[in-house]
Design a protein around this motif. Sequence first.
Motif, short mmCIF file in Angstrom:
data_model
loop_
_atom_site.label_atom_id
_atom_site.label_comp_id
_atom_site.label_asym_id
_atom_site.label_seq_id
_atom_site.Cartn_x
_atom_site.Cartn_y
_atom_site.Cartn_z
N LEU A 1 0.84 -1.20 0.00
CA LEU A 1 0.00 0.00 0.00
C LEU A 1 0.87 1.24 0.00
N GLY A 2 0.64 2.14 -0.94
CA GLY A 2 1.29 3.44 -0.95
C GLY A 2 0.40 4.46 -0.26
N THR A 3 0.99 5.36 0.53
CA THR A 3 0.19 6.34 1.28
C THR A 3 0.46 7.77 0.83
N PHE A 4 1.00 7.94 -0.37
CA PHE A 4 1.27 9.28 -0.91
C PHE A 4 -0.02 10.09 -0.99
N MET A 5 0.04 11.34 -0.52
CA MET A 5 -1.07 12.29 -0.55
C MET A 5 -2.25 11.88 0.32
N MET A 6 -2.04 11.01 1.29
CA MET A 6 -3.09 10.65 2.23
C MET A 6 -2.99 11.49 3.49
N GLN A 7 -4.09 12.09 3.90
CA GLN A 7 -4.15 12.76 5.18
C GLN A 7 -3.98 11.71 6.28
N PRO A 8 -3.43 12.09 7.44
CA PRO A 8 -3.19 11.10 8.50
C PRO A 8 -4.39 10.22 8.83
N VAL A 9 -5.58 10.80 8.98
CA VAL A 9 -6.75 9.99 9.35
C VAL A 9 -7.04 8.94 8.28
N ASP A 10 -6.84 9.30 7.01
CA ASP A 10 -7.07 8.35 5.92
C ASP A 10 -5.96 7.31 5.85
N ALA A 11 -4.73 7.75 6.08
CA ALA A 11 -3.60 6.82 6.04
C ALA A 11 -3.73 5.75 7.12
N GLU A 12 -4.10 6.15 8.32
CA GLU A 12 -4.24 5.19 9.42
C GLU A 12 -5.28 4.12 9.07
N GLU A 13 -6.41 4.56 8.55
CA GLU A 13 -7.48 3.60 8.22
C GLU A 13 -7.10 2.73 7.03
N ALA A 14 -6.45 3.34 6.02
CA ALA A 14 -6.04 2.57 4.85
C ALA A 14 -5.01 1.50 5.21
N VAL A 15 -4.05 1.86 6.05
CA VAL A 15 -3.03 0.90 6.50
C VAL A 15 -3.71 -0.24 7.26
N TYR A 16 -4.60 0.10 8.15
CA TYR A 16 -5.34 -0.93 8.92
C TYR A 16 -6.08 -1.86 7.97
N SER B 1 6.85 -8.43 -14.53
CA SER B 1 8.01 -7.68 -15.04
C SER B 1 9.10 -7.55 -13.99
N GLY B 2 8.82 -8.05 -12.77
CA GLY B 2 9.80 -7.99 -11.70
C GLY B 2 9.71 -6.75 -10.84
N ASN B 3 8.67 -5.94 -11.07
CA ASN B 3 8.52 -4.71 -10.29
C ASN B 3 7.87 -4.98 -8.94
N ILE B 4 8.17 -4.09 -7.99
CA ILE B 4 7.44 -4.03 -6.73
C ILE B 4 6.46 -2.87 -6.88
N VAL B 5 5.21 -3.07 -6.51
CA VAL B 5 4.20 -2.03 -6.75
C VAL B 5 3.54 -1.59 -5.45
N ILE B 6 3.21 -0.29 -5.40
CA ILE B 6 2.59 0.26 -4.19
C ILE B 6 1.40 1.15 -4.58
N PRO B 7 0.36 0.57 -5.18
CA PRO B 7 -0.81 1.39 -5.50
C PRO B 7 -1.44 1.95 -4.24
N GLY B 8 -1.88 3.19 -4.31
CA GLY B 8 -2.51 3.82 -3.15
C GLY B 8 -4.02 3.85 -3.30
N SER B 9 -4.71 3.61 -2.21
CA SER B 9 -6.17 3.70 -2.21
C SER B 9 -6.67 3.83 -0.79
N LYS B 10 -7.76 4.58 -0.63
CA LYS B 10 -8.43 4.68 0.67
C LYS B 10 -9.67 3.81 0.70
N ASN B 11 -10.04 3.27 -0.45
CA ASN B 11 -11.25 2.45 -0.58
C ASN B 11 -10.94 1.00 -0.21
N PRO B 12 -11.57 0.46 0.84
CA PRO B 12 -11.26 -0.91 1.28
C PRO B 12 -11.42 -1.95 0.18
#
Length: 281
Positions: A17-32, A217-228
Motif C-alpha cells: 500500500l502506498g500512502t502518498f497524498m493521504m491525510q493522516p486519518v485516511d492513512a491510518e485507516e487505509a493501512v489498517y 516484469s519484476g517490479n514491486i508495486v505500491i498502488p494507493g487507495s483509501k477504498n477498502p
Amino acid sequence: MNYIKLNDGNKMPQIGLGTFMMQPVDAEEAVYNAIKAGYRLIDTANGYMNERAVGRGIKKSGVSRNEIFLESKLWPTVYTKETAIDEMLERLDTDYVDLLLLHQPTGDYITGYKMMEKAVKDGKVKSIGISNFEGEPLEEILKVCEIKPAVIQVEAHPYYPQTELKERTTDINMKVQAWYPLGHGDKSLQEEPIFTELAKKYNKSNAQVILRWHVQSGNIVIPGSKNPEHIKDNANIFDFELTEEEMNKIKEINKNKRYYEPNPELVASYATMELKPELDV
C-alpha cells in the motif's frame, strides 16, 4: 502474496500500500484495512507527513511488527541531520524500518546515503535504496556506496516501463519499485484495448491486469487507495498469469511517457523545502 529477494538477501512483498497524498486519518485507516486484507508492505515517507498515522494503523491491525515490511523515505532537508532516522523511528513508533530510501536527488545526498549505511550497521534499518535517482545522481551513489541500493523507487507503468534503468541496474540486482503504477489515474492507459481484452479473458479488472504485468516484469508495486474494496482488489492478482505473448503485446504500448517530469528547478527546491509537523486530520 509474492515476495521478491533483494540484493542484500532480505525479502520484500511484491505488492503493498502506498500512502502518498493521504491525510493522516485516511492513512491510518487505509493501512489498517490493507493489513487486514493481507498486505504486508506499507510505504510512507517523511514528505507524506503521515508517518505517525501509518504507525498507528500498523499497531491497530494487531499484526506483529515483524510480519510487516515497513518502508519510509528521508526528505532532502534531513540528509545531514544526525537524529533524522531516530526521529523517523519515533514517529513510526518502531525500532527499525525494513527499507529506507533517499527521497529526492538533491541536497547532500551522499552524506544522507552514508547515514543510511550506518543505520544498517546499527540495526535501525534492514535495507536501503533511493527514490527518483536517475542519470548522474544514480551514478554518484553507485560510485561511492559501501552497501549497494537494494531498491530504486521511480515512476513506472506500461507507458513508461523504465527499460533503460533496468538494464543499467541489472548487474547489482537493484529492484524497481513503481509509483504511479496505474498511470496516475490516466484513463487512456487503463482503457488500452489490450487491458480490456485481457481483463475479460481472466475475469479481472483492467487495473488488476496492469498490476499483474508489473509483478511479472519484476517490479514491486505500491498502488494507493483509501477504498477498502479497491485495496482488496489491487492485491488479488496472484491467481492468474499473463502469457509471454500477452506480455509482449503490452510492450507494444510503451509511449516513453511520464506523468511527472523531474524539472531541475523543482527538484533543486526540495533541498530547502522544510516539512511541517504532521497534523492528525
